[in-house]
Structure formats: structure tokens, C-alpha cells
Design a protein around this motif. Structure first.
Motif, PDB file in Angstrom:
ATOM      1  N   TYR A  29       0.846  -1.203   0.000  1.00 44.69           N
ATOM      2  CA  TYR A  29       0.000   0.000   0.000  1.00 44.69           C
ATOM      3  C   TYR A  29       0.879   1.249   0.000  1.00 44.69           C
ATOM      4  CZ  TYR A  29      -3.123   3.640   1.763  1.00 44.69           C
ATOM      5  OH  TYR A  29      -3.820   4.815   1.927  1.00 44.69           O
ATOM      6  N   ILE A  30       1.901   1.262   0.829  1.00 46.18           N
ATOM      7  CA  ILE A  30       2.802   2.416   0.923  1.00 46.18           C
ATOM      8  C   ILE A  30       3.521   2.644  -0.405  1.00 46.18           C
ATOM      9  CG2 ILE A  30       4.936   3.228   2.004  1.00 46.18           C
ATOM     10  CD1 ILE A  30       3.904   1.793   4.594  1.00 46.18           C
ATOM     11  N   GLN A  31       3.923   1.569  -1.073  1.00 42.41           N
ATOM     12  CA  GLN A  31       4.574   1.718  -2.366  1.00 42.41           C
ATOM     13  C   GLN A  31       3.683   2.467  -3.357  1.00 42.41           C
ATOM     14  OE1 GLN A  31       5.987  -2.619  -2.784  1.00 42.41           O
ATOM     15  NE2 GLN A  31       7.602  -1.442  -3.794  1.00 42.41           N
ATOM     16  N   ASN A  32       2.409   2.150  -3.351  1.00 40.26           N
ATOM     17  CA  ASN A  32       1.477   2.842  -4.245  1.00 40.26           C
ATOM     18  C   ASN A  32       1.314   4.306  -3.862  1.00 40.26           C
ATOM     19  OD1 ASN A  32       0.041   0.927  -6.310  1.00 40.26           O
ATOM     20  ND2 ASN A  32       0.278  -0.270  -4.449  1.00 40.26           N
ATOM     21  N   ARG A  33       1.296   4.585  -2.564  1.00 43.12           N
ATOM     22  CA  ARG A  33       1.167   5.971  -2.122  1.00 43.12           C
ATOM     23  C   ARG A  33       2.438   6.771  -2.445  1.00 43.12           C
ATOM     24  NH1 ARG A  33      -2.557   3.538  -1.988  1.00 43.12           N
ATOM     25  NH2 ARG A  33      -2.542   4.543  -4.056  1.00 43.12           N
ATOM     26  N   LEU A  34       3.582   6.100  -2.487  1.00 46.04           N
ATOM     27  CA  LEU A  34       4.807   6.789  -2.866  1.00 46.04           C
ATOM     28  C   LEU A  34       4.769   7.207  -4.334  1.00 46.04           C
ATOM     29  CD1 LEU A  34       7.496   4.715  -0.927  1.00 46.04           C
ATOM     30  CD2 LEU A  34       6.822   7.089  -0.508  1.00 46.04           C
ATOM     31  N   PHE A  35       4.103   6.426  -5.173  1.00 38.80           N
ATOM     32  CA  PHE A  35       3.884   6.852  -6.556  1.00 38.80           C
ATOM     33  C   PHE A  35       3.046   8.131  -6.577  1.00 38.80           C
ATOM     34  CE2 PHE A  35       5.286   2.728  -8.231  1.00 38.80           C
ATOM     35  CZ  PHE A  35       5.849   3.121  -9.445  1.00 38.80           C
ATOM     36  N   ASP A  36       2.035   8.170  -5.732  1.00 38.96           N
ATOM     37  CA  ASP A  36       1.189   9.368  -5.639  1.00 38.96           C
ATOM     38  C   ASP A  36       2.007  10.572  -5.181  1.00 38.96           C
ATOM     39  OD1 ASP A  36      -0.908   7.688  -6.297  1.00 38.96           O
ATOM     40  OD2 ASP A  36      -1.604   7.464  -4.224  1.00 38.96           O
ATOM     41  N   LEU A  37       2.880  10.346  -4.201  1.00 45.14           N
ATOM     42  CA  LEU A  37       3.704  11.437  -3.697  1.00 45.14           C
ATOM     43  C   LEU A  37       4.673  11.925  -4.773  1.00 45.14           C
ATOM     44  CD1 LEU A  37       4.542  13.228  -1.334  1.00 45.14           C
ATOM     45  CD2 LEU A  37       6.174  11.449  -0.668  1.00 45.14           C
ATOM     46  N   GLY A  38       5.211  11.003  -5.554  1.00 42.83           N
ATOM     47  CA  GLY A  38       6.100  11.396  -6.652  1.00 42.83           C
ATOM     48  C   GLY A  38       5.386  12.307  -7.642  1.00 42.83           C
ATOM     49  N   ALA A  39       4.130  11.981  -7.955  1.00 43.34           N
ATOM     50  CA  ALA A  39       3.353  12.828  -8.852  1.00 43.34           C
ATOM     51  C   ALA A  39       3.113  14.201  -8.235  1.00 43.34           C
ATOM     52  CB  ALA A  39       2.017  12.155  -9.171  1.00 43.34           C
ATOM     53  N   HIS A  40       2.868  14.214  -6.936  1.00 46.44           N
ATOM     54  CA  HIS A  40       2.658  15.487  -6.239  1.00 46.44           C
ATOM     55  C   HIS A  40       3.928  16.335  -6.273  1.00 46.44           C
ATOM     56  CE1 HIS A  40       1.021  18.354  -3.411  1.00 46.44           C
ATOM     57  NE2 HIS A  40       1.994  18.110  -2.549  1.00 46.44           N
ATOM     58  N   LEU A  41       5.081  15.707  -6.055  1.00 50.19           N
ATOM     59  CA  LEU A  41       6.349  16.431  -6.082  1.00 50.19           C
ATOM     60  C   LEU A  41       6.682  16.940  -7.483  1.00 50.19           C
ATOM     61  CD1 LEU A  41       8.426  14.066  -3.775  1.00 50.19           C
ATOM     62  CD2 LEU A  41       7.893  16.467  -3.304  1.00 50.19           C
ATOM     63  N   ALA A  53      -5.085  19.550  -8.450  1.00 51.31           N
ATOM     64  CA  ALA A  53      -6.176  18.738  -7.905  1.00 51.31           C
ATOM     65  C   ALA A  53      -5.961  17.255  -8.218  1.00 51.31           C
ATOM     66  CB  ALA A  53      -7.508  19.216  -8.460  1.00 51.31           C
ATOM     67  N   ARG A  54      -5.441  16.978  -9.391  1.00 44.92           N
ATOM     68  CA  ARG A  54      -5.252  15.581  -9.824  1.00 44.92           C
ATOM     69  C   ARG A  54      -4.121  14.896  -9.068  1.00 44.92           C
ATOM     70  NH1 ARG A  54      -4.822  16.619 -14.840  1.00 44.92           N
ATOM     71  NH2 ARG A  54      -2.595  16.285 -15.165  1.00 44.92           N
ATOM     72  N   THR A  55      -3.147  15.661  -8.604  1.00 41.26           N
ATOM     73  CA  THR A  55      -1.975  15.066  -7.950  1.00 41.26           C
ATOM     74  C   THR A  55      -1.885  15.468  -6.474  1.00 41.26           C
ATOM     75  OG1 THR A  55      -0.583  16.939  -8.642  1.00 41.26           O
ATOM     76  CG2 THR A  55      -0.662  15.011 -10.103  1.00 41.26           C
ATOM     77  N   GLY A  56      -3.014  15.838  -5.888  1.00 41.32           N
ATOM     78  CA  GLY A  56      -3.033  16.234  -4.481  1.00 41.32           C
ATOM     79  C   GLY A  56      -2.741  15.066  -3.557  1.00 41.32           C
ATOM     80  N   PHE A  57      -2.420  15.386  -2.323  1.00 36.53           N
ATOM     81  CA  PHE A  57      -2.103  14.355  -1.323  1.00 36.53           C
ATOM     82  C   PHE A  57      -2.940  14.598  -0.087  1.00 36.53           C
ATOM     83  CE2 PHE A  57       0.532  11.501   1.159  1.00 36.53           C
ATOM     84  CZ  PHE A  57       0.943  10.574   0.211  1.00 36.53           C
ATOM     85  N   LYS A  58      -3.413  13.525   0.542  1.00 32.59           N
ATOM     86  CA  LYS A  58      -4.365  13.632   1.642  1.00 32.59           C
ATOM     87  C   LYS A  58      -3.755  13.210   2.984  1.00 32.59           C
ATOM     88  CE  LYS A  58      -7.532  14.688  -1.388  1.00 32.59           C
ATOM     89  NZ  LYS A  58      -7.991  16.092  -1.532  1.00 32.59           N
ATOM     90  N   ASP A  59      -4.231  13.835   4.059  1.00 34.34           N
ATOM     91  CA  ASP A  59      -3.797  13.509   5.415  1.00 34.34           C
ATOM     92  C   ASP A  59      -4.193  12.090   5.834  1.00 34.34           C
ATOM     93  OD1 ASP A  59      -2.274  15.562   6.555  1.00 34.34           O
ATOM     94  OD2 ASP A  59      -4.050  16.778   6.905  1.00 34.34           O
ATOM     95  N   ALA A  60      -5.197  11.524   5.178  1.00 33.72           N
ATOM     96  CA  ALA A  60      -5.697  10.204   5.566  1.00 33.72           C
ATOM     97  C   ALA A  60      -4.608   9.136   5.497  1.00 33.72           C
ATOM     98  CB  ALA A  60      -6.870   9.808   4.669  1.00 33.72           C
ATOM     99  N   VAL A  61      -3.629   9.314   4.616  1.00 33.36           N
ATOM    100  CA  VAL A  61      -2.549   8.333   4.482  1.00 33.36           C
ATOM    101  C   VAL A  61      -1.705   8.304   5.754  1.00 33.36           C
ATOM    102  CG1 VAL A  61      -0.583   7.599   3.086  1.00 33.36           C
ATOM    103  CG2 VAL A  61      -2.514   8.750   1.999  1.00 33.36           C
ATOM    104  N   SER A  62      -1.383   9.472   6.281  1.00 29.81           N
ATOM    105  CA  SER A  62      -0.600   9.545   7.522  1.00 29.81           C
ATOM    106  C   SER A  62      -1.390   8.994   8.705  1.00 29.81           C
ATOM    107  CB  SER A  62      -0.187  10.993   7.804  1.00 29.81           C
ATOM    108  OG  SER A  62       0.705  11.459   6.816  1.00 29.81           O
ATOM    109  N   GLU A  63      -2.674   9.253   8.707  1.00 30.50           N
ATOM    110  CA  GLU A  63      -3.533   8.750   9.779  1.00 30.50           C
ATOM    111  C   GLU A  63      -3.558   7.225   9.784  1.00 30.50           C
ATOM    112  OE1 GLU A  63      -7.203  10.668   8.945  1.00 30.50           O
ATOM    113  OE2 GLU A  63      -6.471  12.662   9.517  1.00 30.50           O
ATOM    114  N   LEU A  64      -3.519   6.629   8.601  1.00 34.31           N
ATOM    115  CA  LEU A  64      -3.487   5.174   8.506  1.00 34.31           C
ATOM    116  C   LEU A  64      -2.160   4.630   9.043  1.00 34.31           C
ATOM    117  CD1 LEU A  64      -5.061   2.707   7.603  1.00 34.31           C
ATOM    118  CD2 LEU A  64      -4.137   3.022   5.292  1.00 34.31           C
ATOM    119  N   LEU A  65      -1.063   5.312   8.734  1.00 42.50           N
ATOM    120  CA  LEU A  65       0.233   4.892   9.273  1.00 42.50           C
ATOM    121  C   LEU A  65       0.232   4.937  10.799  1.00 42.50           C
ATOM    122  CD1 LEU A  65       2.841   6.631   6.920  1.00 42.50           C
ATOM    123  CD2 LEU A  65       2.063   4.263   6.856  1.00 42.50           C
ATOM    124  N   GLU A  66      -0.359   5.969  11.356  1.00 39.32           N
ATOM    125  CA  GLU A  66      -0.447   6.087  12.809  1.00 39.32           C
ATOM    126  C   GLU A  66      -1.247   4.937  13.413  1.00 39.32           C
ATOM    127  OE1 GLU A  66      -2.057   9.930  13.525  1.00 39.32           O
ATOM    128  OE2 GLU A  66      -0.236  11.003  12.926  1.00 39.32           O
TER     129      GLU A  66
END
Length: 202
Positions: free
Chosen positions: A74-86, A99-112
Motif C-alpha cells: 500500500y505504501i509503495q502505491n502511495r509513494l507513486f502518488d507522492l512522486g506525482a505530487h512532487l 487537484a489531480r496530484t493532491g495528497f491527503k492527510d488520511a494516508v498519515s492517519e493510517l500509518l499512525e
């Protein structure tokens, strides 16, 4: 379609907004390190996967290992999302791209949430840990240090308004998660954390 384009032969590349920049430009540097982190997590996952079929593991251990493996994927896929955001600087991209490459706080909440669950199974730390143990845990420690490097590279982008707070927060949480999951993997595989020692003798 050929994998090579020849457009980067002059030392430049394109961000998602079409802007041509040097390949050592801060955004490119940051998402390149995120890609390196992703590859290292792929190595950790490959080393962890055989443990699911090991006769030396109990059903409960296998279930926990499978859960950790799913989390890593799951994290690997989110890192692809982060790369697009960067690759989509907030100060020089249009609203649709942002808007298409935004990043959400929900990912960090899941890690917690995952860290809180692991914390209940981890022995209390009384000293520093030297990276090691199971090969997958060692790879996760390596991923943690790469994650910290990516986080450092992202600070200037955050300060200049080219990166959202949620993206940076994810990297900060992720390094903590990788430290914990490396210890968790060592416990589940029967390995032990390698503890730092003051002893200077060999």
C-alpha cells in the motif's frame, strides 16, 4: 512505444506541468529519492514474502507478516502518488493538475493506526538499535534512512510553498513506521533487534 525518448540527453527533464528543468533540480531530486525509497521497499517485500510459506512460522505469525506485506505494498502505491505530487509544483501548476496530484492527510492517519497496533507487540526500547536482524528488516531499515533523506530534500519545497503539508507529513510518519515495522518483522520471524553496545572491544 520506446522506453527511451532522447529528450533528456541535454540533462533536462519535464515536470508534470510541462516545465523543462535540470535533472538535479530540487523537485526532481526529491521524487528521485522517493523512487529509490520505493525500490528499497520492493526489496523488503521480496525478502518478506517467502516467510508466508515457511513451515517455521505459526498461522498467527503468517497472518501478521501478511498484514505487514500488504501495508508495504500500500505504501509503495502511495509513494507513486507522492512522486506525482512532487512533480507538480504548487506555485507553477494549474489548478486541474494540482487537484489531480493532491495528497491527503488520511494516508498519515493510517500509518499512525498501524504503528499504534504494532506498538502493543514491541518490547520497550532501552538502548539504540543497530540496523540488522532478518534480511527484510535490514531492508526496511535501509528504506527508513532513504525516507529521512527524501524528507530533508522536501523541506525547501515545503518552505517555498511547492509541497502540501500532507505530503511532507506522510514522509515524517513513514520513517517512524519503517523503524517500527522493521522491529516487528524481526519479532515475527524469530530474529532479534541488534542492540547498540558501548563495548569497544572486537
Amino acid at each position: 512505444m520506446k522506453i527511451y525518448t532522447r529528450t533528456g540527453d541535454d540533462g533536462t527533464t519535464s515536470l508534470f506541468n510541462g516545465l523543462r528543468v535540470p535533472k538535479n533540480e530540487p523537485h526532481v531530486d526529491a521524487y528521485g529519492t522517493v523512487d529509490e525509497l520505493n525500490s528499497t521497499l520492493g526489496l523488503a517485500a521480496s525478502l518478506l514474502a517467502p516467510e508466508l510459506d515457511s513451515n517455521a512460522r505459526t498461522p498467527t505469525q503468517k497472518e501478521s507478516l501478511e498484514s505487514s506485506l500488504k501495508q508495504i505494498r500500500y505504501i509503495q502505491n502511495r509513494l507513486f502518488d507522492l512522486g506525482a505530487h512532487l512533480a507538480t509544483p504548487l506555485t507553477s501548476s494549474d489548478a486541474e493538475s494540482i487537484a489531480r496530484t493532491g495528497f491527503k492527510d488520511a494516508v498519515s492517519e493510517l500509518l499512525e493506526k498501524w504503528m499504534d497496533a504494532m506498538d502493543a507487540d514491541l518490547p520497550k526500547l532501552t538502548t539504540f538499535i543497530v540496523p540488522g536482524g532478518h534480511a527484510a528488516a535490514s531492508a526496511l531499515h535501509m528504506a527508513r534512512t532513504i525516507c529521512r533523506r527524501a524528507e530533508r530534500q522536501m523541506v525547501p519545497l515545503l518552505e517555498q510553498g511547492d509541497l502540501c503539508g500532507a505530503g511532507y507529513k506522510f514522509m515524517n510518519r513513514l520513517s517512524d513506521y519503517l523503524f517500527m515495522v522493521s522491529r516487528h518483522v524481526n519479532i515475527l520471524t524469530g530474529d532479534r533487534d541488534v542492540l547498540w553496545s558501548k563495548d569497544t572491544t572486537v
